[in-house]
Motif scaffolding. Structure first.
Motif, PDB file in Angstrom:
ATOM      1  N   THR A  16      40.763 -48.243  86.699  1.00 10.51           N
ATOM      2  CA  THR A  16      40.761 -47.186  87.708  1.00 10.51           C
ATOM      3  C   THR A  16      39.427 -47.158  88.441  1.00 10.51           C
ATOM      4  OG1 THR A  16      42.266 -45.908  86.338  1.00 10.51           O
ATOM      5  CG2 THR A  16      41.132 -44.730  88.102  1.00 10.51           C
ATOM      6  N   ALA A  17      38.331 -47.197  87.663  1.00  7.04           N
ATOM      7  CA  ALA A  17      37.009 -47.185  88.295  1.00  7.04           C
ATOM      8  C   ALA A  17      36.840 -48.422  89.187  1.00  7.04           C
ATOM      9  CB  ALA A  17      35.919 -47.138  87.234  1.00  7.04           C
ATOM     10  N   ALA A  18      37.292 -49.570  88.713  1.00  9.83           N
ATOM     11  CA  ALA A  18      37.169 -50.801  89.503  1.00  9.83           C
ATOM     12  C   ALA A  18      37.965 -50.678  90.803  1.00  9.83           C
ATOM     13  CB  ALA A  18      37.664 -51.995  88.689  1.00  9.83           C
ATOM     14  N   THR A  19      39.166 -50.077  90.728  1.00  8.21           N
ATOM     15  CA  THR A  19      40.007 -49.939  91.915  1.00  8.21           C
ATOM     16  C   THR A  19      39.348 -49.020  92.939  1.00  8.21           C
ATOM     17  OG1 THR A  19      41.924 -50.236  90.494  1.00  8.21           O
ATOM     18  CG2 THR A  19      42.338 -49.420  92.703  1.00  8.21           C
ATOM     19  N   VAL A  20      38.745 -47.936  92.436  1.00  6.02           N
ATOM     20  CA  VAL A  20      38.021 -47.038  93.349  1.00  6.02           C
ATOM     21  C   VAL A  20      36.900 -47.808  94.047  1.00  6.02           C
ATOM     22  CG1 VAL A  20      36.514 -45.019  93.483  1.00  6.02           C
ATOM     23  CG2 VAL A  20      38.608 -44.931  92.112  1.00  6.02           C
ATOM     24  N   GLY A  21      36.164 -48.586  93.249  1.00  6.69           N
ATOM     25  CA  GLY A  21      35.077 -49.376  93.831  1.00  6.69           C
ATOM     26  C   GLY A  21      35.594 -50.376  94.854  1.00  6.69           C
ATOM     27  N   VAL A  22      36.702 -51.026  94.518  1.00  6.09           N
ATOM     28  CA  VAL A  22      37.299 -51.995  95.443  1.00  6.09           C
ATOM     29  C   VAL A  22      37.670 -51.314  96.758  1.00  6.09           C
ATOM     30  CG1 VAL A  22      39.394 -53.347  95.851  1.00  6.09           C
ATOM     31  CG2 VAL A  22      38.112 -53.643  93.733  1.00  6.09           C
ATOM     32  N   ALA A  23      38.246 -50.101  96.670  1.00  3.72           N
ATOM     33  CA  ALA A  23      38.653 -49.393  97.887  1.00  3.72           C
ATOM     34  C   ALA A  23      37.437 -49.006  98.717  1.00  3.72           C
ATOM     35  CB  ALA A  23      39.471 -48.151  97.520  1.00  3.72           C
ATOM     36  N   VAL A  24      36.399 -48.501  98.038  1.00  2.20           N
ATOM     37  CA  VAL A  24      35.219 -48.020  98.767  1.00  2.20           C
ATOM     38  C   VAL A  24      34.553 -49.167  99.538  1.00  2.20           C
ATOM     39  CG1 VAL A  24      32.866 -47.147  98.462  1.00  2.20           C
ATOM     40  CG2 VAL A  24      34.777 -46.047  97.286  1.00  2.20           C
ATOM     41  N   ALA A  97      36.199 -55.499  89.002  1.00  2.42           N
ATOM     42  CA  ALA A  97      36.287 -55.161  90.426  1.00  2.42           C
ATOM     43  C   ALA A  97      36.089 -56.406  91.282  1.00  2.42           C
ATOM     44  CB  ALA A  97      35.245 -54.099  90.785  1.00  2.42           C
ATOM     45  N   VAL A  98      35.076 -57.213  90.910  1.00  2.00           N
ATOM     46  CA  VAL A  98      34.824 -58.422  91.700  1.00  2.00           C
ATOM     47  C   VAL A  98      36.015 -59.369  91.608  1.00  2.00           C
ATOM     48  CG1 VAL A  98      33.409 -60.503  91.831  1.00  2.00           C
ATOM     49  CG2 VAL A  98      32.320 -58.268  91.606  1.00  2.00           C
ATOM     50  N   ALA A  99      36.562 -59.492  90.402  1.00  2.00           N
ATOM     51  CA  ALA A  99      37.712 -60.385  90.228  1.00  2.00           C
ATOM     52  C   ALA A  99      38.919 -59.892  91.022  1.00  2.00           C
ATOM     53  CB  ALA A  99      38.055 -60.500  88.743  1.00  2.00           C
ATOM     54  N   ALA A 100      39.054 -58.562  91.134  1.00  2.00           N
ATOM     55  CA  ALA A 100      40.242 -57.994  91.782  1.00  2.00           C
ATOM     56  C   ALA A 100      40.069 -57.862  93.294  1.00  2.00           C
ATOM     57  CB  ALA A 100      40.549 -56.618  91.183  1.00  2.00           C
ATOM     58  N   PHE A 101      38.819 -57.919  93.767  1.00  2.00           N
ATOM     59  CA  PHE A 101      38.518 -57.605  95.165  1.00  2.00           C
ATOM     60  C   PHE A 101      39.370 -58.358  96.189  1.00  2.00           C
ATOM     61  CE2 PHE A 101      35.821 -57.873  98.995  1.00  2.00           C
ATOM     62  CZ  PHE A 101      35.677 -56.524  99.260  1.00  2.00           C
ATOM     63  N   PRO A 102      39.511 -59.696  96.064  1.00  2.00           N
ATOM     64  CA  PRO A 102      40.287 -60.410  97.102  1.00  2.00           C
ATOM     65  C   PRO A 102      41.747 -59.979  97.154  1.00  2.00           C
ATOM     66  CG  PRO A 102      39.082 -61.946  95.703  1.00  2.00           C
ATOM     67  CD  PRO A 102      38.984 -60.611  95.049  1.00  2.00           C
ATOM     68  N   LEU A 103      42.284 -59.536  96.016  1.00  3.23           N
ATOM     69  CA  LEU A 103      43.690 -59.128  96.014  1.00  3.23           C
ATOM     70  C   LEU A 103      43.910 -57.871  96.837  1.00  3.23           C
ATOM     71  CD1 LEU A 103      44.541 -59.951  92.341  1.00  3.23           C
ATOM     72  CD2 LEU A 103      45.721 -60.825  94.355  1.00  3.23           C
ATOM     73  N   PHE A 104      42.840 -57.094  97.028  1.00 10.05           N
ATOM     74  CA  PHE A 104      42.937 -55.968  97.951  1.00 10.05           C
ATOM     75  C   PHE A 104      42.581 -56.402  99.372  1.00 10.05           C
ATOM     76  CE2 PHE A 104      40.762 -52.565 100.309  1.00 10.05           C
ATOM     77  CZ  PHE A 104      41.825 -51.702 100.469  1.00 10.05           C
ATOM     78  N   LEU A 105      41.514 -57.193  99.477  1.00  6.78           N
ATOM     79  CA  LEU A 105      40.970 -57.521 100.795  1.00  6.78           C
ATOM     80  C   LEU A 105      41.999 -58.231 101.683  1.00  6.78           C
ATOM     81  CD1 LEU A 105      38.291 -57.396 102.436  1.00  6.78           C
ATOM     82  CD2 LEU A 105      37.976 -59.794 101.798  1.00  6.78           C
ATOM     83  N   LEU A 106      42.724 -59.195 101.110  1.00  2.00           N
ATOM     84  CA  LEU A 106      43.626 -59.989 101.946  1.00  2.00           C
ATOM     85  C   LEU A 106      44.760 -59.152 102.536  1.00  2.00           C
ATOM     86  CD1 LEU A 106      43.583 -63.357  99.982  1.00  2.00           C
ATOM     87  CD2 LEU A 106      42.189 -62.647 101.919  1.00  2.00           C
ATOM     88  N   PRO A 107      45.524 -58.409 101.711  1.00  2.13           N
ATOM     89  CA  PRO A 107      46.561 -57.569 102.343  1.00  2.13           C
ATOM     90  C   PRO A 107      45.983 -56.455 103.215  1.00  2.13           C
ATOM     91  CG  PRO A 107      46.521 -57.229  99.957  1.00  2.13           C
ATOM     92  CD  PRO A 107      45.610 -58.386 100.242  1.00  2.13           C
ATOM     93  N   ALA A 108      44.815 -55.930 102.839  1.00  2.00           N
ATOM     94  CA  ALA A 108      44.241 -54.842 103.644  1.00  2.00           C
ATOM     95  C   ALA A 108      43.846 -55.351 105.025  1.00  2.00           C
ATOM     96  CB  ALA A 108      43.027 -54.247 102.929  1.00  2.00           C
TER      97      ALA A 108
END
Lengths: 223, 365
Positions: A16-24, A97-108
């Motif tokens: 959850t914390a990582a996802t918040v960081g990814v969004a921010v 968060a770093v590992a998950a970041f591209p999975l948010f960035l690309l669709p976003a």
């Protein structure tokens, strides 16, 4: 049985914390990549997407090179702010968060690019400032893609193994997330514990997937 | 009085540099020219959607852009309304949300009042609760018009707003625009490549070719002077479009009489609609014959009295604009005909129409 769920709970908190960081970090980054033109944009987009193609252990290794206690950033963090990320829960958050970041960035990025910039111009002509244009036009039209990206990032963060292990270690009740605990349980032959945790993580991931599938196709908005 | 005073220069691509001066009072100006002349780009430069390389834009005494003094007022403070070819409504908001979008600063009662006011002006009051996806093309354009007008812009820019609409839809939107100009008293700059729109809509025409205004003045005069450049005016077949009401049926079923709004009555081929039904009426410009004075013993049913409003000669053809009551008609003739008949502005003429050349359809809602 419920004393087994500690790592699962930790995983939820970390993800959850990582996802918040990814969004921010990810929402502005995706917006800039979708809307601006600047030299080196391709390179920047490539670097931000790198965790997707690098082995997680390599991502963890690179992070260690940056934030380890002897690395320049890590030393500065420790001396100036008194923050030590390695072998700490916050390190697990950073790594996943770093590992998950591209999975948010690309669709976003795709979601922002799909918003017709002429609609934003129309909003500006109607007297809206940049923040208002973003909140009233861009965000509502892009939110499905953003939500999908966040769920993907959450699921990826929840399941991270390699990067977390490298940066935060495998310290029970401090940095031992469910993925690490499952590995430990299998290594020590505790198959009941492994099965419980595996079931728990899977249930959360499937729920996230169901959320995406329920939310995304829904009522189509004409672009 | 000049409300808009703009000179904008912009090198669009090596083959096209826009360098145009537009001065407009509180009237409808038409920006007319062939595709590729830079009409839409010029509009975007005036709006501030694209940045001129050089020039100055003044609106109601305020400098919005001045390259020399480095003035460039941001879009949100320009108070310019714009409607677009593909309406650009916000798909995630309903009609009321779209119309009220520009009224964010206003209080709730003022906002509601203004939304109702412009909705009535643009004929979208009944649509306010509807979703955007449920609207027809004409309805979407009227909602776009209401949205643009709500925050009381000082200038309305129209970028070919009717090109996606059918003929009755076009006529209705153009009628709205005239009403809007009168109600709001602001300059309207309207981009089109249709000579029929250019001649009938505006009071001032800017003829744009390759980025430059090559002629300017009353529409019919400009088109007449541009006559030599026949390639400019690819007439798409001019049609007259009106709204009307079914007035009566001949008991023997021979004809129906339709009363045009604010204009003459026409005898048309029998229509299977009750008296009082609203109809859209179309007549091709080619089907309108002109006579100086009424004629006896004619097989055509309709003789409509009117006054010549303008004569535009272009290439081998000419358009004669005739006013009959509140309706404006275009009659297409050969280029030499107006002179041969001695047609001049202000001359009373009779338009002759066969009942069968009038097309009548139930009014689209």
């Amino acid at each position: 049985m419920f004393d087994d769920l500690g790592p699962l709970w930790l995983s939820l908190k970390v993800a959850t914390a990582a996802t918040v960081g990814v969004a921010v970090v990810g929402v502005p980054a995706a917006l800039v990549l979708a809307r601006s033109r600047f030299p080196g944009k391709g390179l920047a987009a490539g670097i931000l997407a790198l965790p997707l193609v690098l082995p997680p252990t390599v991502v963890g290794y690179l992070l260690l090179q940056a934030i380890g206690r002897r690395a320049w950033l890590g030393r500065w963090l420790e001396e100036a702010l008194g923050v030590v990320l390695v072998f700490h829960g916050s390190g697990a958050v950073l790594a996943s968060a770093v590992a998950a970041f591209p999975l948010f960035l690309l669709p976003a990025r795709g979601a922002f690019e799909a918003v017709d910039p002429r609609l934003e111009d129309a909003a500006r002509l109607l007297g809206r400032g940049e923040a208002s244009v973003f909140l009233a036009v861009t965000l509502p039209l892009a939110w499905r893609g953003l939500a999908a990206g966040l769920v993907l990032a959450f699921a990826r963060a929840l399941g991270d193994f390699g990067a977390t292990m490298m940066v935060a270690g495998n310290i029970p009740s401090l940095t031992q997330t469910a993925s690490l605990a499952i590995y430990d349980a299998v290594q020590s032959g505790d198959s009941r514990r492994a099965a419980t945790l595996a079931l728990g993580v899977s249930a959360i991931s499937v729920a996230a997937l169901a959320f995406v599938q329920r939310t995304l196709p829904g009522r189509e908005v004409r672009p | 009085m000049t409300t808009l005073d703009a000179r904008v220069v912009r090198r669009v691509h090596p083959g096209l540099t826009i360098d145009a001066t537009i001065r407009l009072g509180d009237e409808i100006g038409v920006l007319f020219g062939p595709s590729g002349a830079g009409k839409s780009t010029l509009l975007r430069l005036i709006a501030g959607l694209a940045r001129p390389d050089d020039g100055r834009v003044e609106l109601a005494g305020e400098t919005l852009f001045d390259a020399a003094r480095r003035v460039d007022v941001p879009l949100r403070r320009r108070r310019i309304g714009m409607i677009f070819q593909d309406d650009l409504l916000f798909p995630h908001l309903d009609v009321a949300g779209n119309v009220g979008f520009g009224l964010k600063g206003a209080g709730r009662p003022e906002r509601a009042r203004r939304v109702e006011e412009v909705a009535a002006l643009c004929g979208v009051s009944a649509l306010l609760g509807r979703g955007i996806a449920t609207l027809s093309g004409g309805e979407r354009q009227r909602v776009g018009l209401a949205r643009a007008l709500a925050p009381r812009p000082r200038l309305l820019l129209c970028d070919e707003p009717v090109s996606a609409l059918d003929l009755p839809g076009r006529r209705r939107l153009l009628d709205r625009l005239r009403g809007v100009q009168q109600a709001e008293g602001i300059p309207i700059l309207y981009v089109t490549h249709s000579p029929a729109e250019a001649v009938t809509l505006g009071t001032r025409l800017f003829l744009l070719e390759a980025g430059r205004v090559v002629a300017e003045g009353p529409p019919a005069d400009v088109l007449a002077r541009a006559g030599g450049r026949a390639s400019l005016l690819h007439l798409e077949g001019i049609r007259n479009a009106f709204a009307g009401t079914v007035a009566e049926h001949e008991p023997g079923g021979e004809w129906t009489r339709v009363a045009l709004d604010g204009g003459p009555s026409l005898f048309v081929a029998p229509v299977d609609l009750p008296a009082g039904a609203r109809v859209d009426v179309e007549v091709a410009g080619d089907e309108v014959m002109l006579a100086v004075g009424p004629i006896a013993g004619l097989s055509a049913r309709n003789q409509v009295e009117g006054v010549v409003e303008a004569v535009a000669v272009h290439g081998r053809e000419a358009e004669v604009v005739v006013r009959a009551g509140a309706t404006l008609w275009l009659a297409s003739t050969l280029a030499s005909t107006p002179a041969a008949m001695g047609l001049s502005v202000g001359l009373p003429v009779t338009m002759i129409l066969k009942a069968r050349s009038v097309r009548v359809e139930p009014a689209a809602t």
